[in-house]
Structures are given as structure tokens and as C-alpha cells.
Design an enzyme around this catalytic site. Structure first.
Site, PDB file in Angstrom:
ATOM      1  N   ASN A  10      44.917  51.321  66.715  1.00  0.00           N
ATOM      2  CA  ASN A  10      46.138  51.382  65.916  1.00  0.00           C
ATOM      3  C   ASN A  10      46.492  52.856  65.715  1.00  0.00           C
ATOM      4  O   ASN A  10      45.832  53.542  64.948  1.00  0.00           O
ATOM      5  CB  ASN A  10      45.886  50.684  64.566  1.00  0.00           C
ATOM      6  N   LYS A  12      49.088  54.094  64.367  1.00  0.00           N
ATOM      7  CA  LYS A  12      49.890  54.330  63.151  1.00  0.00           C
ATOM      8  C   LYS A  12      51.097  55.217  63.488  1.00  0.00           C
ATOM      9  O   LYS A  12      51.631  55.116  64.590  1.00  0.00           O
ATOM     10  CB  LYS A  12      49.021  54.945  62.052  1.00  0.00           C
ATOM     11  N   HIS A  96      48.825  44.731  58.040  1.00  0.00           N
ATOM     12  CA  HIS A  96      47.924  45.879  57.844  1.00  0.00           C
ATOM     13  C   HIS A  96      47.999  46.318  56.376  1.00  0.00           C
ATOM     14  O   HIS A  96      49.065  46.281  55.763  1.00  0.00           O
ATOM     15  CB  HIS A  96      48.338  47.025  58.775  1.00  0.00           C
ATOM     16  N   GLU A  98      48.140  49.120  55.035  1.00  0.00           N
ATOM     17  CA  GLU A  98      49.128  50.167  54.735  1.00  0.00           C
ATOM     18  C   GLU A  98      50.511  49.557  54.551  1.00  0.00           C
ATOM     19  O   GLU A  98      51.314  50.041  53.752  1.00  0.00           O
ATOM     20  CB  GLU A  98      49.116  51.238  55.836  1.00  0.00           C
ATOM     21  N   GLU A 168      39.538  44.326  57.372  1.00  0.00           N
ATOM     22  CA  GLU A 168      39.618  45.761  57.125  1.00  0.00           C
ATOM     23  C   GLU A 168      39.519  46.026  55.621  1.00  0.00           C
ATOM     24  O   GLU A 168      40.542  45.975  54.915  1.00  0.00           O
ATOM     25  CB  GLU A 168      40.942  46.314  57.640  1.00  0.00           C
ATOM     26  N   GLY A 174      40.410  54.945  57.018  1.00  0.00           N
ATOM     27  CA  GLY A 174      40.774  56.360  57.010  1.00  0.00           C
ATOM     28  C   GLY A 174      39.997  57.199  56.017  1.00  0.00           C
ATOM     29  O   GLY A 174      40.361  58.339  55.738  1.00  0.00           O
ATOM     30  N   SER A 214      37.210  53.065  59.618  1.00  0.00           N
ATOM     31  CA  SER A 214      36.410  54.225  60.022  1.00  0.00           C
ATOM     32  C   SER A 214      35.378  53.904  61.109  1.00  0.00           C
ATOM     33  O   SER A 214      34.241  54.378  61.056  1.00  0.00           O
ATOM     34  CB  SER A 214      35.742  54.857  58.795  1.00  0.00           C
ATOM     35  N   GLY A 236      41.865  56.228  63.287  1.00  0.00           N
ATOM     36  CA  GLY A 236      41.670  57.645  63.621  1.00  0.00           C
ATOM     37  C   GLY A 236      41.003  57.887  64.967  1.00  0.00           C
ATOM     38  O   GLY A 236      41.478  58.708  65.765  1.00  0.00           O
TER      39      GLY A 236
HETATM   40  C1  PEP Z   1      43.220  51.050  60.743  1.00  0.00           C
HETATM   41  O1  PEP Z   1      44.230  51.706  60.600  1.00  0.00           O
HETATM   42  O2  PEP Z   1      43.346  49.851  61.020  1.00  0.00           O
HETATM   43  C2  PEP Z   1      41.922  51.694  60.597  1.00  0.00           C
HETATM   44  C3  PEP Z   1      40.874  50.939  60.596  1.00  0.00           C
HETATM   45  O3  PEP Z   1      41.898  53.057  60.478  1.00  0.00           O
HETATM   46  P1  PEP Z   1      40.587  54.025  60.549  1.00  0.00           P
HETATM   47  O4  PEP Z   1      39.801  53.599  61.757  1.00  0.00           O
HETATM   48  O5  PEP Z   1      41.148  55.406  60.683  1.00  0.00           O
HETATM   49  O6  PEP Z   1      39.819  53.819  59.293  1.00  0.00           O
END
Ligand code: PEP
Length: 253
Positions: A10, A12, A96, A98, A168, A174, A214, A236
Site C-alpha cells: 500500500n 498510500k 483502511h 487511515e 491491521e 507506520g 510495520s 512503508g
Molecule cells: C498500511 O498502510 O497498511 C501499513 C500496514 O503501513 P506500515 O507497513 O507502514 O505500518
């Protein structure tokens, strides 16, 4: 039959069109020949078509990060399922955290988006997960239960074949704080049990459940070793071919 591991990136709100094309070009080379894993990338809307063209002939699938449920019309700023299919998307990330946190997404709007995607034969990566506060208050399972009941409302067994669930935990996205493999496995086991209660054992055993939060080349193997973790949704670490390709190649680590 075992579930095919599924690693999705992803991106973003990152990457211009040129940067996106460069990244998938590098990624194609870095993961060429890898077998036994499905891979998808979710660039921003503006880069979807160019990435689709660059992916021509590659097994990497294209995903979008959201959609709107109407087909067309006066919905300024929105993008429809048909438009996303036209630019080559196979998957859509829906719900998601966010989007839930910053853009007012609710279980009901998530449900409408999921239905609209499925109606156009798009596959869905349906995201759920608790906040730190909810975990600390002991509400992890009740939150996931509410999100699943709301998000999947009205979907039948056949439609569930095109759903992937991404667990998640919001506190791990993040932040560099990953859930331990045991914490993630506990949540995934709960999700699979809930799917069995809503649908059937057959449906629940067939659905892939990704972990997101992460994920890195350092922690992916421990997570993927868990029996109910079938893949990863990576933020990320998906922005660089080097780290994302290592995650895709988790079996070799
Ligand atoms: C995500 O955006 O779905 C995510 C898991 O981000 P990160 O891996 O950066 O924590």
C-alpha cells in the site's frame, strides 16, 4: 488445499507517476522467478494506468486504495469501480484505518464500497483492526466483530471468495511497533472463527487473512510462520523495491 500467500504493498499518498513506474520496474526484476506467492501493489490513483502498462505481462497485480460506490455522476473528487477496472485494477483496498480515521469512513460506507467493488468483479482487501485505546480497554475482539459484521453485511458465500481480510492493528501502522507473531495469530484465529460462525468452515478456511502494521524483511518470517497468517499488507517497506522484494521472498529468508 493450502491458501496462497498474498503480499500487497500500500503506497498510500506516495510516488509521482515517474517514481511509481521506476519502482515497479525495479520490483519486477527483484522478484522475477519467485513462485508460490501472489503479489500486488497499490499506487495512488494518478499512477494506476502507467503502472498497469509497466506491469503488462508481469504476475504482479494492480490494486487501488479506495473507490466510491456509485458508477458515475455528480460526485466531485470520487473514482468509480468501472474506472478502476478500466485502468487494470484487480484488487481494491477498502476500509483502511487511515480512511476510517481521517476521512469519516464507517462500517456502513465500507460495506457499500465492498458491494460496489464485488459487483464489478473486483477483489477486495478489507481492512479491520483496533486502536491502542480499544486494545487497552480489552475491546480488540468486540471491535473486530463489529467491523466484520458491518463491513460484510449482506455478502454471501460466493462473494466471500473475492475477499481478503487485512488485520491491521491501528497502533502498529507506520509506528515501527509490530504486533508479535503471537498477538497477530490470536487476532487472525479470532477472525477465522468469526468467519466460520457467519459463513461456514469451508468459507473460513478458504479466506486469506493478511497482517498489516510495520511489516519489514526482519519480522515477516516470524509472522508468516503462523498458521492463520496468509500474507502481509505492507505500507512503508513497500516503497522501496529492496525491502518489498525481501518481504515477497520471505520463504528464502
Ligand atoms: C498500511 O498502510 O497498511 C501499513 C500496514 O503501513 P506500515 O507497513 O507502514 O505500518
Amino acid at each position: 488445499m493450502g491458501r496462497l500467500p498474498f503480499i500487497a504493498g500500500n503506497w498510500k499518498m506516495n510516488k509521482t507517476v515517474r517514481e511509481a513506474v521506476d519502482l515497479v520496474r525495479e520490483l519486477k526484476a527483484a522478484i522475477s522467478g519467485v513462485k508460490g506467492v501472489e503479489v500486488a501493489v497499490a499506487p495512488p490513483f494518478t499512477a494506476l494506468y502507467a503502472v498497469h502498462e509497466e506491469l503488462e505481462g508481469s504476475p504482479i497485480c494492480l490494486a487501488a486504495q479506495n473507490l466510491f460506490w456509485e458508477e458515475k455522476g455528480a460526485f466531485t473528487g470520487e473514482v468509480s469501480p468501472v474506472m478502476l477496472k478500466e485502468v487494470g485494477c484487480l484488487y481494491i483496498i477498502i476500509g483502511h484505518s487511515e480512511r476510517r480515521q481521517f476521512f469519516g469512513e464507517t462500517d456502513e460506507t465500507v460495506n457499500r464500497r465492498i458491494k460496489a467493488a464485488l459487483a464489478q468483479s473486483l477483489k477486495v482487501i478489507f481492512c479491520i483492526g483496533e486502536t491502542l485505546k480499544e486494545r487497552e480497554e480489552g475491546k480488540t475482539f468486540s471491535v473486530m466483530e463489529r467491523q466484520m459484521e458491518g463491513g460484510l453485511k449482506g455478502l454471501g458465500d460466493q462473494e466471500m471468495r473475492n475477499i481478503v481480510i487485512a488485520y491491521e492493528p491501528v497502533w502498529a501502522i507506520g509506528t515501527g511497533k509490530t504486533a508479535t507473531p503471537e498477538q497477530a495469530e490470536e487476532a487472525h484465529r479470532f477472525i477465522r472463527g468469526k468467519l466460520e460462525r457467519i459463513y461456514s468452515r469451508e468459507v473460513s478456511e478458504g479466506i486469506r487473512i493478511q497482517y498489516g502494521g510495520s511489516v519489514t524483511p526482519e519480522n515477516v518470517k516470524g509472522l508468516m510462520n503462523q498458521p492463520n497468517i496468509d500474507g502481509a499488507l505492507v505500507g512503508g517497506a513497500s516503497l522501496k523495491a529492496e525491502s518489498f522484494s525481501k518481504i515477497v521472498r520471505f520463504k528464502e529468508l
